[in-house]
Scaffold this active site. Structure first.
Site, PDB file in Angstrom:
ATOM      1  N   HIS A  98       0.739  -8.758   3.031  1.00 22.46           N
ATOM      2  CA  HIS A  98       1.003  -8.514   1.610  1.00 22.46           C
ATOM      3  C   HIS A  98       0.089  -9.423   0.788  1.00 22.46           C
ATOM      4  CE1 HIS A  98       3.082  -9.011  -2.269  1.00 22.46           C
ATOM      5  NE2 HIS A  98       3.438  -7.752  -2.075  1.00 22.46           N
ATOM      6  N   GLU A 170      -2.072  -1.897  -2.573  1.00 23.50           N
ATOM      7  CA  GLU A 170      -1.489  -2.675  -3.658  1.00 23.50           C
ATOM      8  C   GLU A 170      -2.580  -3.519  -4.313  1.00 23.50           C
ATOM      9  OE1 GLU A 170       2.969  -3.218  -3.056  1.00 23.50           O
ATOM     10  OE2 GLU A 170       2.063  -4.654  -1.706  1.00 23.50           O
TER      11      GLU A 170
END
Ligand code: PGA
Length: 264
Positions: A98, A170
């Protein structure tokens, strides 16, 4: 790709055990009437909440994820979590690299790659996160960065294994309280870049990998983002942390997903 709506959330370093359980109970209750063929939800809570969360999701259509995992099974790795320990608490999905892991904790593509291999070896679904920074974007490097993160992150993976992987796009500049959501046109374009990188690596099997968009998804922009052809699902932070709101978003998204043509 199927007509199933694929949506999930990572609760980051929020929600303790009690809060996670209450959230999951509500989410399961609110969405119980939606047929499994139409919806796949996943929740990635804190490590400490996983065991209780696993008990709560039994019999529901909810998959459980972990926010990180060590690439080794055991050893002298203080502070790390073993894939075997995650297996023990019923985890299905391993979130890998992430943006906050990459940028605050300096995880690189080589570490991400080791984690992808380990996750596959243990039968987890690796959810590999990729995304360019604002500097990359302003320098016109977004596509290069995404191609590199995909290529290095999935190095040595076979086309058969690739069928078990999920990707989250993302953009770093879109994530979190200071993030600006990407326009659907921009996100759609970058999903196409990622799709091409995946088919370059895995041939037609690259078309089977779901690519989820994440970064300031909210009730206003979710439907438009999901309507883009290569946006196969949504990975939502803040807007999904209230079960009632997440349920409302899911209900608004279901018809959009149903109307999308089944690709390849
Ligand atoms: P956000 O988080 O929706 O709160 O921007 C997204 C993420 O980090 O996955």
């Amino acid at each position: 790709m199927t007509h199933k709506l694929l949506v999930g959330t990572n609760t980051k370093m929020y929600k303790n055990i009690r809060q996670t359980c209450e959230y999951l109970e509500k989410l399961i209750d609110f969405t119980a009437d939606i047929p499994n063929e139409q919806l796949q939800i996943f929740v990635i809570p804190s490590f400490t909440a996983l065991a209780e969360a696993d008990r709560i999701i039994q019999g529901s259509n909810l998959l459980l994820g972990a926010q990180n995992m060590c690439w080794e099974d055991e050893g002298q790795f203080t502070g790390e979590i073993s894939p075997l320990m995650l297996k023990e608490v019923g985890v299905n999905i391993i979130e890998i690299a992430h943006s906050e892991r990459r940028h605050i904790f300096h995880e690189d593509d080589a570490m991400a790659n080791r984690k992808v291999h380990t996750a596959l070896r243990h039968g987890f679904t690796p959810l590999l996160c990729v995304g360019e920074t604002l500097e990359d974007k302003n320098a016109g490097q977004s596509d290069n960065v995404l191609q590199t993160q995909i290529k290095k992150g999935l190095d040595g993976i076979s086309p058969e294994e690739a069928g078990h992987i999920w990707i989250a796009y993302e953009p770093v500049w879109a994530i979190g309280v200071n993030g600006l959501p990407a326009s659907s046109a921009y996100a759609g374009e970058k999903h196409q870049t990622i799709r091409t990188a995946l088919t370059d690596l895995f041939g037609n099997q690259g078309n089977a990998i779901p690519i989820l968009y994440g970064g300031s998804v909210n009730n206003q922009n979710a439907a438009e983002l999901l309507s883009m052809p290569e946006i196969n699902g949504l990975f939502i932070g803040r807007s999904a942390w209230d079960a009632e709101n997440f349920n409302a978003m899911i209900r608004a998204l279901l018809p959009i997903q149903q109307e999308k043509p089944i690709s390849k």
